[in-house]
Design an enzyme around this catalytic site. Structure first.
Site, PDB file in Angstrom:
ATOM      1  N   ASN A 197       2.797  -5.991  -1.682  1.00 45.14           N
ATOM      2  CA  ASN A 197       4.062  -6.559  -1.984  1.00 45.14           C
ATOM      3  C   ASN A 197       4.633  -5.548  -1.324  1.00 45.14           C
ATOM      4  O   ASN A 197       6.418  -5.982  -1.359  1.00 45.14           O
ATOM      5  CB  ASN A 197       4.059  -6.682  -3.543  1.00 45.14           C
ATOM      6  CG  ASN A 197       5.319  -6.923  -3.526  1.00 45.14           C
ATOM      7  OD1 ASN A 197       5.820  -7.868  -3.671  1.00 45.14           O
ATOM      8  ND2 ASN A 197       5.975  -5.436  -4.543  1.00 45.14           N
ATOM      9  N   ASP A 246       4.780   7.728  -2.321  1.00 37.78           N
ATOM     10  CA  ASP A 246       6.114   6.695  -1.024  1.00 37.78           C
ATOM     11  C   ASP A 246       5.157   6.424  -0.165  1.00 37.78           C
ATOM     12  O   ASP A 246       3.923   6.912   1.210  1.00 37.78           O
ATOM     13  CB  ASP A 246       6.742   7.958   0.078  1.00 37.78           C
ATOM     14  CG  ASP A 246       7.504   8.131   0.551  1.00 37.78           C
ATOM     15  OD1 ASP A 246       7.310   6.782   1.359  1.00 37.78           O
ATOM     16  OD2 ASP A 246       8.447   8.521   1.383  1.00 37.78           O
ATOM     17  N   TYR A 295      13.873  -6.745  10.207  1.00 36.38           N
ATOM     18  CA  TYR A 295      12.582  -6.546   8.595  1.00 36.38           C
ATOM     19  C   TYR A 295      12.063  -8.490   8.976  1.00 36.38           C
ATOM     20  O   TYR A 295      10.457  -8.740   8.943  1.00 36.38           O
ATOM     21  CB  TYR A 295      13.353  -7.358   7.203  1.00 36.38           C
ATOM     22  CG  TYR A 295      13.116  -7.817   6.734  1.00 36.38           C
ATOM     23  CD1 TYR A 295      12.285  -7.398   4.797  1.00 36.38           C
ATOM     24  CD2 TYR A 295      13.265  -8.848   5.757  1.00 36.38           C
ATOM     25  CE1 TYR A 295      11.556  -8.094   3.906  1.00 36.38           C
ATOM     26  CE2 TYR A 295      12.762  -9.479   4.568  1.00 36.38           C
ATOM     27  CZ  TYR A 295      11.903  -8.968   4.270  1.00 36.38           C
ATOM     28  OH  TYR A 295      11.173  -9.654   2.889  1.00 36.38           O
ATOM     29  N   ASP A 341       4.474   2.569  -6.775  1.00 37.00           N
ATOM     30  CA  ASP A 341       6.054   2.760  -6.325  1.00 37.00           C
ATOM     31  C   ASP A 341       6.574   4.187  -5.910  1.00 37.00           C
ATOM     32  O   ASP A 341       5.679   5.087  -6.430  1.00 37.00           O
ATOM     33  CB  ASP A 341       6.433   2.281  -7.511  1.00 37.00           C
ATOM     34  CG  ASP A 341       7.629   0.330  -6.810  1.00 37.00           C
ATOM     35  OD1 ASP A 341       8.677   1.366  -5.899  1.00 37.00           O
ATOM     36  OD2 ASP A 341       7.510   0.311  -7.029  1.00 37.00           O
ATOM     37  N   LYS A 388       7.914  -8.650   9.064  1.00 35.53           N
ATOM     38  CA  LYS A 388       7.192 -10.220   8.023  1.00 35.53           C
ATOM     39  C   LYS A 388       6.991 -11.114   9.343  1.00 35.53           C
ATOM     40  O   LYS A 388       5.575 -11.327   9.106  1.00 35.53           O
ATOM     41  CB  LYS A 388       8.957 -10.844   7.608  1.00 35.53           C
ATOM     42  CG  LYS A 388       9.486  -9.860   6.374  1.00 35.53           C
ATOM     43  CD  LYS A 388       7.965  -9.422   5.279  1.00 35.53           C
ATOM     44  CE  LYS A 388       8.800  -8.889   4.441  1.00 35.53           C
ATOM     45  NZ  LYS A 388       7.044  -8.208   2.721  1.00 35.53           N
TER      46      LYS A 388
END
Length: 258
Positions: A100, A73, A165, A46, A169
């Site tokens: 995730n 990153d 987005y 993260d 997905k």
């Protein structure tokens, strides 16, 4: 929130090496904590250093193995590959990858530039492929592995305020299926989890109004909000040996919205 209850323990996850991207907050935070409580050796990537430190402290306070944090990153593929080389040097194997990390910032079609498109794809799609590429050699060597890609129901509904987005997905489902068939002969399973509206702290702070809550509950069969821990429990199952025959699948967890 989820109803209280007793939840499954998976002996096969004990001491397994699990890598989670975007693990410092939200659903990722719940995933890291859930694996640690199963006795897994968890590494999470993260860029939120303070939240990562708080998570490690909290996990340690309940007696679970402390997760290992790497600042990374994920949109910088060279950095990602360097961090994963460090992880491999330390653990020598990787049993589970949970892709995730993502960013569901709202945007209109009119506001999308070529640069925004590239940034959004980098944070929502591109790194998932390169993370999988990084762990595949170790999984092939062990003749086992579980890769779990985080999708979304946003492209199924479809959501109308996050077009780039949504595109990313939807692509994750296709990538999951392609990798599952290519890696199946090496006993590496690849699945996708598609959450609906999950009440994370980010959702609370940015978008969770009474009107949005009413829209969610009107769409869901279950008339309550869903918690990050409920997504984490599905991911535990898909990572464990209990799901050893499951691959090439996309699991919706949305309270019956879709």
């Amino acid at each position: 929130m989820a109803s209280p209850g007793n939840f499954a323990t998976y002996p096969s996850l004990r001491d397994r090496v699990v890598v989670v991207t975007g693990g410092a907050s939200g659903i990722g935070e719940a995933i890291v904590e859930a694996f640690a409580k199963q006795g897994a050796r968890v590494v999470f990537l993260d860029i939120q250093d303070e939240k990562a430190a708080q998570l490690i402290e909290r996990v340690g306070s309940v007696g679970a193995p402390s997760p290992v944090y790497h600042h990374c990153d994920l949109t910088d593929i060279a950095t990602l590959e360097g961090v994963m080389s460090q992880v491999m040097a330390h653990f020598s194997t990787i049993d589970v990858l949970v892709n995730n990390a993502g960013n569901d910032a709202r945007h209109s079609i009119e506001d999308v530039t070529a640069e925004y498109w590239d940034r959004s794809m980098a944070v929502n799609l591109k790194h998932q492929f390169f993370m999988a590429k990084a762990v595949i050699p170790a999984m092939k060597s062990a003749s086992r592995g579980s890769i779990i890609n985080m999708g979304s129901i946003s492209w199924v509904i479809p959501s109308t305020d996050v077009p780039v987005y949504v595109t990313a997905k939807a692509a994750i489902v296709g990538m999951t299926r392609a990798l599952a068939h290519q890696l199946g002969p090496d006993n590496i399973r690849v699945n996708c989890v598609m959450p609906g509206a999950i009440l994370t702290e980010r959702q609370r702070q940015l978008w969770f109004t009474e009107a949005y809550k009413a829209e969610i509950l009107a769409g869901q069969a279950l008339k309550r909000m869903l918690a990050p821990e409920e997504v984490a429990r599905l991911i535990l199952f898909l990572a464990s040996d209990d799901s050893s025959a499951i691959t090439n699948q996309s699991y919706i967890i949305d309270g019956g919205w879709v």
